[in-house]
Design a protein around this motif. Structure first.
Motif, PDB file in Angstrom:
ATOM      1  N   GLY A  16       0.798  -1.269  -0.094  1.00 55.35           N
ATOM      2  CA  GLY A  16       0.372   0.002   0.621  1.00 55.35           C
ATOM      3  C   GLY A  16       0.978   0.875  -0.138  1.00 55.35           C
ATOM      4  N   SER A  17       0.068   2.360   0.529  1.00 57.86           N
ATOM      5  CA  SER A  17       0.483   3.536   0.272  1.00 57.86           C
ATOM      6  C   SER A  17       0.510   4.723   1.149  1.00 57.86           C
ATOM      7  CB  SER A  17       0.571   4.344  -1.365  1.00 57.86           C
ATOM      8  OG  SER A  17       1.002   4.121  -2.169  1.00 57.86           O
ATOM      9  N   LEU A  18       1.281   5.735   1.911  1.00 57.68           N
ATOM     10  CA  LEU A  18       0.739   6.536   2.671  1.00 57.68           C
ATOM     11  C   LEU A  18       1.636   7.894   1.806  1.00 57.68           C
ATOM     12  CD1 LEU A  18       0.867   5.151   6.069  1.00 57.68           C
ATOM     13  CD2 LEU A  18      -0.691   5.619   5.330  1.00 57.68           C
ATOM     14  N   ARG A  19       0.959   9.110   2.770  1.00 59.28           N
ATOM     15  CA  ARG A  19       1.602  10.590   1.948  1.00 59.28           C
ATOM     16  C   ARG A  19       2.083  11.293   3.644  1.00 59.28           C
ATOM     17  NH1 ARG A  19       0.510  15.760  -1.300  1.00 59.28           N
ATOM     18  NH2 ARG A  19      -0.556  16.262   0.023  1.00 59.28           N
ATOM     19  N   LEU A  20       2.751  10.879   3.211  1.00 63.04           N
ATOM     20  CA  LEU A  20       3.170  11.722   5.641  1.00 63.04           C
ATOM     21  C   LEU A  20       4.193  13.893   5.105  1.00 63.04           C
ATOM     22  CD1 LEU A  20       5.852   9.336   6.671  1.00 63.04           C
ATOM     23  CD2 LEU A  20       3.360   9.455   6.539  1.00 63.04           C
ATOM     24  N   SER A  21       2.818  14.409   6.040  1.00 67.22           N
ATOM     25  CA  SER A  21       3.433  15.379   5.772  1.00 67.22           C
ATOM     26  C   SER A  21       4.083  15.934   6.568  1.00 67.22           C
ATOM     27  CB  SER A  21       1.754  16.439   5.703  1.00 67.22           C
ATOM     28  OG  SER A  21       1.243  15.458   4.458  1.00 67.22           O
ATOM     29  N   CYS A  22       4.845  17.393   6.890  1.00 65.66           N
ATOM     30  CA  CYS A  22       4.893  17.589   7.498  1.00 65.66           C
ATOM     31  C   CYS A  22       5.690  20.148   7.976  1.00 65.66           C
ATOM     32  CB  CYS A  22       6.994  17.390   7.410  1.00 65.66           C
ATOM     33  SG  CYS A  22       8.696  18.446   8.600  1.00 65.66           S
ATOM     34  N   ALA A  23       4.761  19.845   8.560  1.00 59.87           N
ATOM     35  CA  ALA A  23       4.126  21.317   8.690  1.00 59.87           C
ATOM     36  C   ALA A  23       5.499  21.699   8.983  1.00 59.87           C
ATOM     37  CB  ALA A  23       2.802  21.811   8.561  1.00 59.87           C
ATOM     38  N   VAL A  24       6.366  23.529   8.732  1.00 62.96           N
ATOM     39  CA  VAL A  24       7.098  23.637   9.416  1.00 62.96           C
ATOM     40  C   VAL A  24       6.407  25.439   9.776  1.00 62.96           C
ATOM     41  CG1 VAL A  24       9.676  24.633   8.747  1.00 62.96           C
ATOM     42  CG2 VAL A  24       8.995  23.213   8.184  1.00 62.96           C
ATOM     43  N   SER A  25       6.634  25.781  11.020  1.00 63.92           N
ATOM     44  CA  SER A  25       6.002  27.075  11.084  1.00 63.92           C
ATOM     45  C   SER A  25       7.929  28.125  12.214  1.00 63.92           C
ATOM     46  CB  SER A  25       5.075  26.995  12.266  1.00 63.92           C
ATOM     47  OG  SER A  25       5.333  26.135  13.417  1.00 63.92           O
ATOM     48  N   GLY A  26       7.424  29.295  11.999  1.00 62.14           N
ATOM     49  CA  GLY A  26       7.885  29.435  12.916  1.00 62.14           C
ATOM     50  C   GLY A  26       9.183  30.450  12.815  1.00 62.14           C
ATOM     51  N   ARG A  27       9.782  29.551  11.817  1.00 59.86           N
ATOM     52  CA  ARG A  27      10.631  30.128  10.842  1.00 59.86           C
ATOM     53  C   ARG A  27      10.461  29.915   8.750  1.00 59.86           C
ATOM     54  NH1 ARG A  27      16.990  28.572  12.452  1.00 59.86           N
ATOM     55  NH2 ARG A  27      17.819  29.254  10.338  1.00 59.86           N
ATOM     56  N   THR A  28      10.790  31.050   7.746  1.00 60.33           N
ATOM     57  CA  THR A  28      10.664  30.940   6.614  1.00 60.33           C
ATOM     58  C   THR A  28      12.771  29.324   6.285  1.00 60.33           C
ATOM     59  OG1 THR A  28      10.321  33.031   6.655  1.00 60.33           O
ATOM     60  CG2 THR A  28      11.394  31.341   4.246  1.00 60.33           C
ATOM     61  N   PHE A  29      11.845  28.203   5.814  1.00 63.05           N
ATOM     62  CA  PHE A  29      12.330  27.571   5.483  1.00 63.05           C
ATOM     63  C   PHE A  29      12.654  27.456   3.777  1.00 63.05           C
ATOM     64  CE2 PHE A  29      14.807  25.208   8.466  1.00 63.05           C
ATOM     65  CZ  PHE A  29      13.962  25.522   9.895  1.00 63.05           C
ATOM     66  N   MET A  30      12.354  28.469   2.873  1.00 61.06           N
ATOM     67  CA  MET A  30      11.994  28.062   1.931  1.00 61.06           C
ATOM     68  C   MET A  30      13.784  27.817   1.377  1.00 61.06           C
ATOM     69  SD  MET A  30      10.317  31.091   0.728  1.00 61.06           S
ATOM     70  CE  MET A  30      10.641  31.354  -1.122  1.00 61.06           C
ATOM     71  N   ASP A  31      13.852  26.608   0.676  1.00 59.73           N
ATOM     72  CA  ASP A  31      14.896  26.074   0.553  1.00 59.73           C
ATOM     73  C   ASP A  31      16.070  25.525   1.614  1.00 59.73           C
ATOM     74  OD1 ASP A  31      14.911  28.110  -2.196  1.00 59.73           O
ATOM     75  OD2 ASP A  31      13.916  26.351  -2.383  1.00 59.73           O
ATOM     76  N   ALA A  32      15.706  25.376   2.401  1.00 65.06           N
ATOM     77  CA  ALA A  32      16.273  24.946   3.826  1.00 65.06           C
ATOM     78  C   ALA A  32      16.737  23.294   2.930  1.00 65.06           C
ATOM     79  CB  ALA A  32      15.928  25.168   4.327  1.00 65.06           C
ATOM     80  N   ASN A  33      17.187  22.181   4.170  1.00 67.51           N
ATOM     81  CA  ASN A  33      17.134  20.765   3.704  1.00 67.51           C
ATOM     82  C   ASN A  33      16.320  20.525   5.026  1.00 67.51           C
ATOM     83  OD1 ASN A  33      19.600  21.277   2.513  1.00 67.51           O
ATOM     84  ND2 ASN A  33      20.597  21.072   3.972  1.00 67.51           N
ATOM     85  N   ILE A  34      15.024  20.149   4.770  1.00 69.25           N
ATOM     86  CA  ILE A  34      14.362  18.824   5.314  1.00 69.25           C
ATOM     87  C   ILE A  34      14.626  17.756   5.230  1.00 69.25           C
ATOM     88  CG2 ILE A  34      11.817  18.474   5.553  1.00 69.25           C
ATOM     89  CD1 ILE A  34      12.740  21.663   6.629  1.00 69.25           C
ATOM     90  N   ALA A  35      14.385  17.015   6.062  1.00 71.94           N
ATOM     91  CA  ALA A  35      14.659  15.324   6.609  1.00 71.94           C
ATOM     92  C   ALA A  35      14.132  14.718   7.148  1.00 71.94           C
ATOM     93  CB  ALA A  35      16.128  15.344   6.993  1.00 71.94           C
ATOM     94  N   TRP A  36      13.694  13.718   6.447  1.00 75.25           N
ATOM     95  CA  TRP A  36      12.785  12.467   7.380  1.00 75.25           C
ATOM     96  C   TRP A  36      13.857  11.578   7.754  1.00 75.25           C
ATOM     97  CZ3 TRP A  36       7.366  12.702   7.920  1.00 75.25           C
ATOM     98  CH2 TRP A  36       6.903  13.437   7.290  1.00 75.25           C
ATOM     99  N   PHE A  37      13.637  11.048   8.745  1.00 73.65           N
ATOM    100  CA  PHE A  37      14.085  10.074  10.270  1.00 73.65           C
ATOM    101  C   PHE A  37      13.247   8.903  10.010  1.00 73.65           C
ATOM    102  CE2 PHE A  37      18.554  11.198  10.212  1.00 73.65           C
ATOM    103  CZ  PHE A  37      18.122  12.789  10.057  1.00 73.65           C
ATOM    104  N   ARG A  38      13.786   7.859  10.649  1.00 72.21           N
ATOM    105  CA  ARG A  38      12.602   7.255  11.081  1.00 72.21           C
ATOM    106  C   ARG A  38      12.935   6.010  11.974  1.00 72.21           C
ATOM    107  NH1 ARG A  38      11.193   2.737   5.483  1.00 72.21           N
ATOM    108  NH2 ARG A  38      13.339   1.520   6.637  1.00 72.21           N
ATOM    109  N   GLN A  39      12.210   5.270  12.799  1.00 77.05           N
ATOM    110  CA  GLN A  39      12.348   4.721  14.385  1.00 77.05           C
ATOM    111  C   GLN A  39      11.817   3.274  14.000  1.00 77.05           C
ATOM    112  OE1 GLN A  39      13.299   6.862  17.989  1.00 77.05           O
ATOM    113  NE2 GLN A  39      15.172   4.846  18.879  1.00 77.05           N
TER     114      GLN A  39
END
Length: 119
Positions: A16-39
């Motif tokens: 199956g499939s899923l789509r995860l979302s990460c909403a960033v607030s409090g600072r402008t993160f345009m073009d900054a590195n955003i990473a996904w990790f898992r445990q």
């Protein structure tokens, strides 16, 4: 202060499939590195993917199945996951304020979202 909030996790059957979302607030993160990790249960946190100003990078275990992207407003980063496997079961976290594939490189973390894949 920067806040990251993940959503979109759940229980899905293998393949199956899923789509995860990460909403960033409090600072402008345009073009900054955003990473996904898992445990995974009982294991250490591991790198999944990172999106940078000039592209994306993936762990070998998810390459070809997961796709990271930015939303139009660039304050949301998505992780589209297809062909899910039971070994993808983990708590998924997004992270910012760092670079590379090492968790300790990142300053800001979300609370995580559970992804469970049944066989």
């Amino acid at each position: 202060q920067v806040q990251l909030a993940e959503s979109g996790g759940g229980l899905v059957q293998a393949g199956g499939s899923l789509r995860l979302s990460c909403a960033v607030s409090g600072r402008t993160f345009m073009d900054a590195n955003i990473a996904w990790f898992r445990q995974p249960p009982g294991k250490e946190r591991e790198f999944v993917s990172v999106i940078t100003w000039n592209g994306a990078r993936y762990a070998d275990s998810v390459k070809g199945r997961f796709t990271i992207s930015r939303g139009n407003a660039k304050n949301t980063v998505y992780l589209q996951m297809i062909s899910l496997k039971p070994e993808d079961t983990a708590v998924y976290y997004c992270a910012a304020g760092g670079s590379g594939a090492t968790p300790s490189n990142y300053v800001y973390w979300g609370q995580g979202t559970q992804v469970s894949v049944s066989s």
